[in-house]
Design an enzyme around this catalytic site. Structure first.
Site, PDB file in Angstrom:
ATOM      1  CE1 TYR A   1      -7.332   8.150   3.041  1.00  0.00           C
ATOM      2  CE2 TYR A   1      -6.446   6.857   4.860  1.00  0.00           C
ATOM      3  CZ  TYR A   1      -6.262   7.727   3.796  1.00  0.00           C
ATOM      4  OH  TYR A   1      -4.988   8.168   3.506  1.00  0.00           O
TER       5      TYR A   1
ATOM      6  NE  ARG B   1      -4.060   4.771  -0.511  1.00  0.00           N
ATOM      7  CZ  ARG B   1      -2.923   4.872   0.184  1.00  0.00           C
ATOM      8  NH1 ARG B   1      -2.706   5.906   0.959  1.00  0.00           N
ATOM      9  NH2 ARG B   1      -1.980   3.956   0.107  1.00  0.00           N
TER      10      ARG B   1
ATOM     11  CG  HIS C   1      -2.206   4.039   4.868  1.00  0.00           C
ATOM     12  ND1 HIS C   1      -3.395   4.052   4.194  1.00  0.00           N
ATOM     13  CD2 HIS C   1      -1.895   5.339   5.121  1.00  0.00           C
ATOM     14  CE1 HIS C   1      -3.802   5.308   4.042  1.00  0.00           C
ATOM     15  NE2 HIS C   1      -2.910   6.112   4.606  1.00  0.00           N
TER      16      HIS C   1
ATOM     17  CG  HIS D   1       0.709   8.526   6.371  1.00  0.00           C
ATOM     18  ND1 HIS D   1       0.895   8.758   5.037  1.00  0.00           N
ATOM     19  CD2 HIS D   1      -0.634   8.421   6.542  1.00  0.00           C
ATOM     20  CE1 HIS D   1      -0.274   8.795   4.419  1.00  0.00           C
ATOM     21  NE2 HIS D   1      -1.227   8.594   5.311  1.00  0.00           N
TER      22      HIS D   1
HETATM   23 FE   LIG Z   1      -3.305   8.187   4.762  1.00  0.00          FE
END
Ligand SMILES: [Fe+3]
Lengths: 175, 260
Positions: free
Chosen positions: B163, B173, B176, B178
């Protein structure tokens, strides 16, 4: 050979729908006997409040004992688990409703997460008038950043991530 | 130099800063295993990292223990992010599993693991996410589970998309998830991100590159595991997490296998 710890990463800006939960900041219900407030503002290096930080609280109970009881995520209203979370609001404020830890426990253990903070920080919020060898060993101006201030509802503890009056952050030998 | 359209600095400026920091790390020759909190290419870190040294202290009292979580806290279904909204989310269904170990290699047993992530289009359900990609009515992107007696966690989810963000012009980014983890001590608390092998955005991402050591960065990258992949159902990724060591003398109950 022991394994190498996994690196941390920032909590980012989008944790609000995942980490906070109903009742996260109420270790005891508001108005419960002995309930006090532990609250403050998280500031950045420019003195601007940080609206996307998350503070975690971990503490002993009113007798000063470490509690090992489940139920922090779904509180039953009776069990004091000693753990809570508070995301800062638009003005950088966090707030917990909790109990004063017993005399043998001089501080609240605090973890700080934020967007822009690449790895969590640990600190201690000492109760006014309580101390230990670690706190006594700090320079007076540094010591002051770790001591809560009593106010009408409980205790005030601001967190300054950077700057002249930066909060003392801790390394338990693992950094 | 700022981009005339977005008003943000170009990727090349960030790339140059990251390359310089990487070169000086190589030159210093002292291994680092964690991200630098002071990592200027991640612009949001500029005013949010301590400038004084952390204070060395031995953990005491409450710091030698971690909160306990149990079945009361986490429902069985919370580990499946594909069934929370009454329909199949869009995207590549996958299983993510691995073990949570402490710094001495012992499993962290019956402890809380929380995850959150963007949907397949790279959009978070978060109101601050303004990326003009579709929200998925069948996906919230958050899950929880408890590790088992062997320290194993397991989630079923969909693969998140990369994103955009506004660190600099055309900043993206890498995909991923979190992760939030607890150990047996307060001192082991960890929040991090899991990445996917071979992501083309790794080299351009200042959050990933804030870990200046290449081997340390790779500890955040999951492994595709065909043995986890399920026939006509889901792909499988494995990712083990190592916390710091416990400072507490282990109790029998910490090390003993379950005999229940
Ligand atoms: Fe994130």
């Amino acid at each position: 050979m022991t394994p190498t710890p996994t690196p941390g990463q920032t909590v980012g800006p989008f944790f609000h729908y995942a980490l906070p939960y109903d009742g996260d900041d109420e270790l005891v219900p508001r108005g419960a006997p002995g309930a006090v407030r532990l609250h403050g503002i998280v500031y950045d290096g420019a003195g601007t409040p940080v609206p996307d930080a998350l503070i975690e609280l971990w503490q002993a109970n009113a007798s000063g004992e470490v509690v090992q009881q489940a139920g922090s995520l779904h509180r039953d209203g009776w069990t004091f688990t000693g753990f809570g979370r508070s995301a800062t609001d638009r003005e950088g404020r966090y707030s917990f409703t909790t109990l004063v830890p017993g005399e043998s426990a001089p501080f609240f253990a605090i973890t700080v997460f934020a967007r822009g903070l690449l790895h969590r920080l640990f600190t201690r919020a000492y109760l006014p008038g309580r101390t230990d060898a670690f706190l006594d060993g700090l320079d007076a101006d540094r010591r002051a950043t770790l001591v809560t201030t009593a106010d009408q509802d409980g205790f005030r503890f601001d967190v300054r991530l950077q700057g002249e009056d930066e909060t003392v952050f801790l390394d338990f030998g693992d950094e | 130099m700022a981009d005339s359209m977005s008003g943000l600095e170009p990727q090349e400026v960030i790339d140059k800063e990251m390359a310089d920091l990487s070169a000086s790390y190589q030159e210093a020759g002292v291994e680092e295993t964690q991200p630098r909190r002071d990592y200027a290419p991640y612009r949001s870190s500029l005013l949010r990292h301590p400038t004084k040294d952390l204070q060395q202290v031995d953990p005491e009292g409450i710091e030698l223990w971690a909160p306990v979580f149990g079945a009361r806290d986490v429902g069985e279904l919370e580990s499946d992010l594909t069934i929370q909204r009454g329909g199949e989310p869009v995207g590549e269904r996958m299983v993510v599993t691995g073990r949570v170990l402490d710094g001495d290699g012992r499993p962290v047993r019956h402890q809380l693991v929380e995850i959150w992530q963007a949907n397949a289009g790279g959009r978070y359900i978060h109101q601050r996410d303004q990326h003009p990609a579709a929200l998925d009515p069948h996906f919230t992107g958050m899950g929880r589970c408890l590790t088992d007696a062997d320290g194993t966690y397991r989630f079923t989810t969909i693969k998140p998309g990369p994103y955009p963000w506004r660190n600099h012009h055309n900043a993206w980014r890498p995909a991923h998830i979190h992760f939030s983890l607890f150990g047996t001590d307060f001192t082991q608390r960890l929040v991090t991100q899991m990445y996917f092998p071979g992501d083309p955005l790794f080299d351009r991402d200042p959050i990933y590159q804030s870990i200046v050591d290449a081997r340390a960065r790779e500890r955040l990258v999951a492994t595709y595991d065909h043995d986890l992949t399920q026939h006509e159902w889901a792909t499988g990724y494995r990712w083990d997490i190592v916390l710091t060591g416990s400072h507490r003398t282990p109790l029998e109950s910490d090390t003993e296998e379950d005999h229940a």
